[in-house]
Design an enzyme around this catalytic site. Sequence first.
Site, PDB file in Angstrom:
ATOM      1  CB  CYS A   1      -0.911   0.011   1.224  1.00 32.06           C
ATOM      2  SG  CYS A   1      -1.910  -1.485   1.392  1.00 32.06           S
TER       3      CYS A   1
ATOM      4  CG  ASP B   1      40.416  12.454   3.625  1.00 33.96           C
ATOM      5  OD1 ASP B   1      41.362  12.264   2.840  1.00 33.96           O
ATOM      6  OD2 ASP B   1      40.543  12.432   4.862  1.00 33.96           O
TER       7      ASP B   1
ATOM      8  CG  ASP C   1      43.332  10.426   5.628  1.00 37.73           C
ATOM      9  OD1 ASP C   1      44.346  10.768   4.995  1.00 37.73           O
ATOM     10  OD2 ASP C   1      42.945  10.987   6.663  1.00 37.73           O
TER      11      ASP C   1
END
Length: 670
Positions: free
Chosen positions: A16, A567, A384
Amino acid sequence: MKKYKFNINNLDCANCALAVENELNKHFTNAKVNFNTSIITFESEKECSLKEINKIVKNVEPEASVTEEKIETKKEYHLWVLILAVLVCLIGHFLIKDNYKIIFYIISYILLLYKIFMNAIKILIRNKRVDENALITISCVGALCLGEVMEGMMVVVLYTIGKILEKKAVNNSRKSISNLINLKEPYANKKDGKETIKVSVDDLKIGDIVVIKKGEKVPVDGIVTEGKSKLDTSAITGESVYRSIEENDEILSGCINMGNIIEMKVTKVYSDSTVAQILSILEEATDKKSKVETNVSKFSKIYTPTIILLAILMILILPLFKVPLNESIYRSLTFLVISCPCAIAISVPLSYFTGIGIASKNGILIKGSNYLDNLSNANNIIFDKTGTLTTGEFGVSEIEIIDKNYTKQEIIDILVNGEKYSNHPIAKSFMNLKKTKDLKITNHKEIEGKGISFNISDKKVTIGNKNLCNCPYDAILHLNIDNKHVASITINDGIKDNAKEVIKKLKSDNIKVHLLTGDKKDVALAIGEKLGIDDIKYEMLPTDKYKMYEEIDQNALSIFVGDGVNDAPVLKRADIGISMGNVGSEVAIEASDIVIMNDDLNKIPEAINISKYTKKIIKQNLIFAFLTKIIILLLSVFGLATMYLAVFADTGVTLITIINTLRIKNKFEK
């Protein structure tokens, strides 16, 4: 383009929800109906009223309603109606003469089928769609017409009971998950002169002073201005150990004050606070659907029409095999009841939502079920270094004196005076040592990748690695004076305590580990080798990291883990970007797909485990639902399945898959 967000009530069927979403997209842009959170969002260039939205939604799902605030869901089925209908049917069956039995049967059927029938008619007329309401109505009325009165009655009774239990199970599931992420404190104790007044957190402004009593949540982000206490930060970071706080400490909204009364100055309004950002991420998370959810949604669209067509074919074909027409119709009606796809449609999104909810409880914010799904498929993970694998801070942990003609303090004075001219991170670690006098430094030189040299009066000093100092000792740095080895210095490289253990876990999952860092070659190699990293790249600019990610990512699913502004491009590009929520920059957190709230690297393998277990539960639910339905559908074709078994294949299977889904919460809840 204005974005709208509303609550949708009385929506207990995933199919639904999909139908409502499709209808809203005919009128608006980017409409999403989140079945798990009961929230709808969409964008529109024109102003939209709540009345208009309700009209559109009710055309698809008559029982549903749209509101600005969450409201208690009303009961769809009233128990007294069920009891009355059963009593009328039983009285008619056992106490009334044959000629009048049909009147009692019809009354009992009307009592139970009225709402189901009306919903089926509304949906059929308005949307040209046949849903489970129509399937149950056809099956029960058909059973009545075939003279299988009690069986048809039991079908609708069992179906009604099943829907009550199913609705309760869905609501309990939603409630249990929402309790995991119930971070918002609705009110705050704001200081107004010498008095304290209770105000809504939404009314707090930057600079307001708030009093936080024992047991209360921190309402918004701020800085402690008075008092000392301990905070339960588990709801935000997943960390069970209380955090001590005092004046001038920053504290985040959603944490609970477990000690003395403290006062705090507001630094962020609620909409910008940590809690608001977390709740926003969690509400939108399951809008980003996984491939499994998308495929199930597509399957559900063709599933019910196909089943109805097969049911009609059964009525036409079975008599050709000498099956009586009445029996063919009965088998066809049983086939229809079995076919309802609720178990399949509900279990998949509910499983992903449960996984995302329990991850958030453990300090892992996952911004979409697609990211949760993909975590367990990762082939590479790229880290990193600074702020991610390391704390970014070096320190001197030991000075071993080789030449006893020098005292420890004399060596410290030489180290501090000589290294203050270097910008290398290791050189900065010496600045924490306490010197006693300034020395005149001349002829200072940086020796690339090895160390430094300088003169003090007529003495030549060299500080560097064992190659530069021609030293056999295994230490990070050595001190030579006039080519004589004077001391060895051990540097704490700032590696996070659990980094090596985490990388070992990742490699045991057959994930290749890479390191991309802008740091110098010697530092990068030393840390990478110490941690057991497979592939190490150093002296990289942000653009270099981006290009290297592209190379690594070819024909593989890759995770990138970082924390800094530099980054952000790779975090955004990555299949899955993971940022550190504590030390990470806002840009990195915004660009990432997953946020580790307390920077604990252990949360990465934990998130992968949640992903694997969630997918395992989904697989179990789908296999169980499909196999059960297929087996009972085949039994119904050969006349071996009654309507009672058909109801089990619908509501019974749905309940079992919902209960199985809650195992995710039980396994990972701390």
